[in-house]
Design a protein around this motif. Structure first.
Motif, short mmCIF file in Angstrom:
data_model
loop_
_atom_site.label_atom_id
_atom_site.label_comp_id
_atom_site.label_asym_id
_atom_site.label_seq_id
_atom_site.Cartn_x
_atom_site.Cartn_y
_atom_site.Cartn_z
N ALA A 1 -61.08 31.34 45.91
CA ALA A 1 -59.72 31.56 45.41
C ALA A 1 -58.69 30.63 46.04
O ALA A 1 -57.60 30.45 45.49
CB ALA A 1 -59.31 33.02 45.64
N HIS A 2 -59.01 30.04 47.19
CA HIS A 2 -58.02 29.20 47.86
C HIS A 2 -58.02 27.77 47.33
O HIS A 2 -57.28 26.92 47.83
CB HIS A 2 -58.24 29.20 49.37
N VAL B 1 -56.80 25.67 44.27
CA VAL B 1 -55.82 25.91 43.21
C VAL B 1 -55.56 24.62 42.45
O VAL B 1 -55.38 23.55 43.06
CB VAL B 1 -54.50 26.45 43.81
N THR C 1 -55.76 25.22 49.57
CA THR C 1 -54.47 25.64 50.12
C THR C 1 -54.50 25.85 51.63
O THR C 1 -53.46 25.83 52.28
CB THR C 1 -54.00 26.96 49.45
N ASP D 1 -46.72 28.66 38.82
CA ASP D 1 -47.92 29.40 39.24
C ASP D 1 -48.31 29.05 40.67
O ASP D 1 -48.65 29.95 41.46
CB ASP D 1 -49.09 29.08 38.30
N ARG E 1 -45.88 30.62 43.24
CA ARG E 1 -46.08 32.07 43.25
C ARG E 1 -47.32 32.42 44.09
O ARG E 1 -47.29 33.34 44.91
CB ARG E 1 -46.21 32.59 41.82
N ARG E 2 -48.37 31.65 43.91
CA ARG E 2 -49.58 31.88 44.69
C ARG E 2 -49.38 31.51 46.15
O ARG E 2 -49.91 32.16 47.06
CB ARG E 2 -50.73 31.08 44.10
N GLY F 1 -47.88 34.18 48.11
CA GLY F 1 -48.77 35.31 48.34
C GLY F 1 -49.82 35.08 49.40
O GLY F 1 -50.58 35.99 49.73
N LEU F 2 -49.88 33.83 49.93
CA LEU F 2 -50.89 33.54 50.96
C LEU F 2 -50.54 34.17 52.28
O LEU F 2 -49.38 34.29 52.63
CB LEU F 2 -51.03 32.01 51.12
#
Length: 257
Positions: free
Chosen positions: A208-209, A211, A221, A249, A252-253, A256-257
Motif C-alpha cells: 500500500a505504500h 502510490v 512513500t 489523491d 490525501r493519502r 493519512g500516513l
C-alpha cells in the motif's frame, strides 16, 4: 505526413512540443515535425507561460522547440523553470548572440531563423541518435504475455528480469518509472528493467505504500524526505514529479500516513 521507413518505425517515436509567439514560425515547426518520420507533435503553444503550465500539469515531451524572445516568459527563463525530468531543448531564435546562454543552460540544439528543413532535420537526427544511445536495452518478453511475476513473500517479490526470475526486495525500491511497455525499478544502488507496464504494478503490487503520482511514476512513500513545488525529494538526489491529476489523491493519502 510522410510514412515511416522500416528503420524509423522500429524506434519509439519522439514526442515534440513547440512554443513560439510568432504564428508562422510555430506553424512551420509543427509542419516540420509532421513531415519527419519518427516525430509526433504533443503540443503547440503561443507563449512561454502556457508551455510551462503544460509541463507543470504533467505533460511530457522528448524534444522542446523553443523560441527565445517571447513576452511575459522568455525561452531562457522557461528552460530554468521546467520541471524534471525535462525535455531536450532546441532554442529557435533570430539572433546568434544567445549561443553562450544556450551553452550555459545545456540546451540540446540551436536553430537560427529563418528556419529551413535541412537544418531542422540534421538537428533531429543528431538528437535521435543521442536519445537512442541513452535508452537501456529492453528486456526480453515474458512468456506469460507481458505480466510481471508478482509472487514472493514478505517485502520481496520475484520479477521476470532478462531471462531469469529475480528476487527484488521492495523495501529498497525508491520509485518505479514507466518506460514504454517496460518499467524501471530504481533503488539507491541500481536500476532494474522489468517487462511489465506501470499499470500492471499499480493494479497488482501488494504494498500500500507504493502510490501512483504521475502517469510515468509510482513512489515508495516511505522514502519521501520532502515535498517541494509538487516534486517529491528522495534519497540520493532523486526527484519525482506529482502530476496535477494525481495531487488530490496523493496528498490525501500522505496526510493519512
Amino acid at each position: 505526413m510522410s510514412s515511416l521507413s522500416p528503420a524509423a518505425s522500429a524506434l519509439r517515436p519522439l514526442t515534440c512540443v513547440v512554443a513560439d509567439d510568432n504564428e508562422m514560425n510555430r506553424l512551420a515547426l509543427a509542419h516540420y515535425v509532421g513531415i519527419t518520420a519518427g516525430l509526433t507533435l504533443a503540443g503547440s503553444f503561443p507563449d512561454g507561460v502556457s508551455c510551462l503550465n503544460y509541463f507543470r500539469a504533467g505533460g511530457q515531451a522528448d524534444l522542446l522547440f523553443l523560441d527565445i524572445a517571447m513576452p511575459e516568459l522568455t525561452g531562457l527563463e522557461l528552460v530554468r523553470l521546467l520541471p524534471q525530468p525535462a525535455p531536450e531543448v532546441v532554442l529557435v531564435t533570430t539572433h546568434r548572440d544567445y549561443a553562450l546562454d544556450a551553452f550555459e543552460l545545456h540546451v540540446a540544439g540551436y536553430l537560427v531563423k529563418p528556419l529551413d528543413y535541412a537544418r531542422f532535420s540534421q538537428t533531429v537526427d543528431r538528437l535521435r541518435t543521442r536519445h537512442e544511445a541513452r535508452r537501456p536495452a529492453p528486456a526480453p518478453a515474458s512468456p506469460r504475455g507481458g505480466y510481471a511475476e508478482l509472487f514472493g513473500e514478505g517485502n520481496a517479490l520475484f520479477l521476470k528480469i532478462n531471462k531469469s526470475l529475480t528476487r527484488i526486495n521492495f523495501d529498497e525500491v525508491l520509485y518505479l518509472e514507466a518506460l514504454s511497455t517496460y518499467s524501471v525499478l530504481v533503488t539507491l544502488k541500481q536500476k532494474h528493467i522489468v517487462y511489465a507496464t506501470l499499470k500492471t504494478f499499480e493494479e497488482r503490487l501488494p504494498f500500500a505504500h507504493f502510490v501512483r503520482v504521475h502517469r510515468s511514476y509510482m513512489v515508495n512513500t516511505r522514502y519521501i524526505t520532502s515535498v517541494e513545488d509538487n516534486h517529491l525529494q528522495l534519497p540520493g538526489g532523486h526527484e519525482v514529479p506529482v502530476a496535477k491529476s494525481y495531487q488530490d489523491d496523493f496528498y490525501r493519502r500522505l496526510r493519512g500516513l
